[in-house]
Scaffold this active site. Structure first.
Site, PDB file in Angstrom:
ATOM      1  N   TYR A 125       0.790  -1.230   0.000  1.00  0.00           N
ATOM      2  CA  TYR A 125       0.000   0.000   0.000  1.00  0.00           C
ATOM      3  C   TYR A 125       0.824   1.283   0.000  1.00  0.00           C
ATOM      4  O   TYR A 125       0.252   2.366  -0.063  1.00  0.00           O
ATOM      5  CB  TYR A 125      -0.953   0.008   1.202  1.00  0.00           C
ATOM      6  CG  TYR A 125      -1.836  -1.205   1.252  1.00  0.00           C
ATOM      7  CD1 TYR A 125      -2.804  -1.428   0.282  1.00  0.00           C
ATOM      8  CD2 TYR A 125      -1.692  -2.155   2.264  1.00  0.00           C
ATOM      9  CE1 TYR A 125      -3.612  -2.548   0.312  1.00  0.00           C
ATOM     10  CE2 TYR A 125      -2.498  -3.282   2.310  1.00  0.00           C
ATOM     11  CZ  TYR A 125      -3.450  -3.475   1.334  1.00  0.00           C
ATOM     12  OH  TYR A 125      -4.246  -4.586   1.368  1.00  0.00           O
ATOM     13  N   HIS A 142      -8.464  -0.254  -6.212  1.00  0.00           N
ATOM     14  CA  HIS A 142      -7.613  -0.857  -5.178  1.00  0.00           C
ATOM     15  C   HIS A 142      -6.185  -0.397  -5.416  1.00  0.00           C
ATOM     16  O   HIS A 142      -5.733  -0.347  -6.566  1.00  0.00           O
ATOM     17  CB  HIS A 142      -7.668  -2.383  -5.232  1.00  0.00           C
ATOM     18  CG  HIS A 142      -9.047  -2.916  -5.030  1.00  0.00           C
ATOM     19  ND1 HIS A 142      -9.623  -3.004  -3.784  1.00  0.00           N
ATOM     20  CD2 HIS A 142      -9.967  -3.354  -5.917  1.00  0.00           C
ATOM     21  CE1 HIS A 142     -10.850  -3.484  -3.920  1.00  0.00           C
ATOM     22  NE2 HIS A 142     -11.083  -3.698  -5.206  1.00  0.00           N
TER      23      HIS A 142
END
Length: 148
Positions: free
Chosen positions: A23, A101
């Site tokens: 991330y 995402h």
């Protein structure tokens, strides 16, 4: 002015702290600031909303229906893979939905490969880090133009 609602799901408040290999190190606050800049460049109003509570997310989606938002960009986090409640709430919307995402969910654990939201979305963008949101906003902007 057209309005896009950006929804961040469960655990996404931990961006910048959680699993930087997948991330990155950009915080949700920084992501939301970029989203606001990108929305201004694209010429629409944006609201960002994050919750770790499924019922709160469903309620925000219901409110979006009542507000007639023009598009929704959603990163549902882990809810992507199993939350039929979130999927059912999204199904109520008349506005186009773009699923995003930060990581490539198809290159990760097997359980992350399936999305209960994908069938409701006009498209899915994943694997481009923070740019997944930028691409999602561009897609939402284009969908708004096509549908109006």
């Amino acid at each position: 002015m057209k309005k896009v609602l950006v929804l961040h799901g469960i655990n996404l408040n931990m961006f910048g702290k959680r699993d930087p290999a997948h991330y990155g190190t950009t915080t949700l606050k920084e992501i939301d600031a970029r989203i606001s800049e990108w929305a201004a460049e694209l010429g629409f109003e944006v609201e960002c909303f994050q919750t770790n509570h499924e019922g709160e997310m469903a309620s925000r989606i219901h409110a979006a229906h009542e507000e007639n938002v023009d598009a929704v960009v959603i990163n549902a986090g882990a809810w992507t893979h199993y939350s039929y409640g979130i999927a059912d709430a999204l199904a109520i919307l008349k506005a186009p939905i773009v699923e995003v995402h930060m990581s490539n969910i198809h290159a990760r654990e097997e359980f992350r490969h399936h999305s209960v939201i994908a069938g409701l979305a006009k498209g899915q963008i994943c694997g481009f880090g923070v740019d997944s949101y930028h691409l999602g906003l561009i897609a939402a902007s284009n969908l708004i133009k096509v549908e109006n």
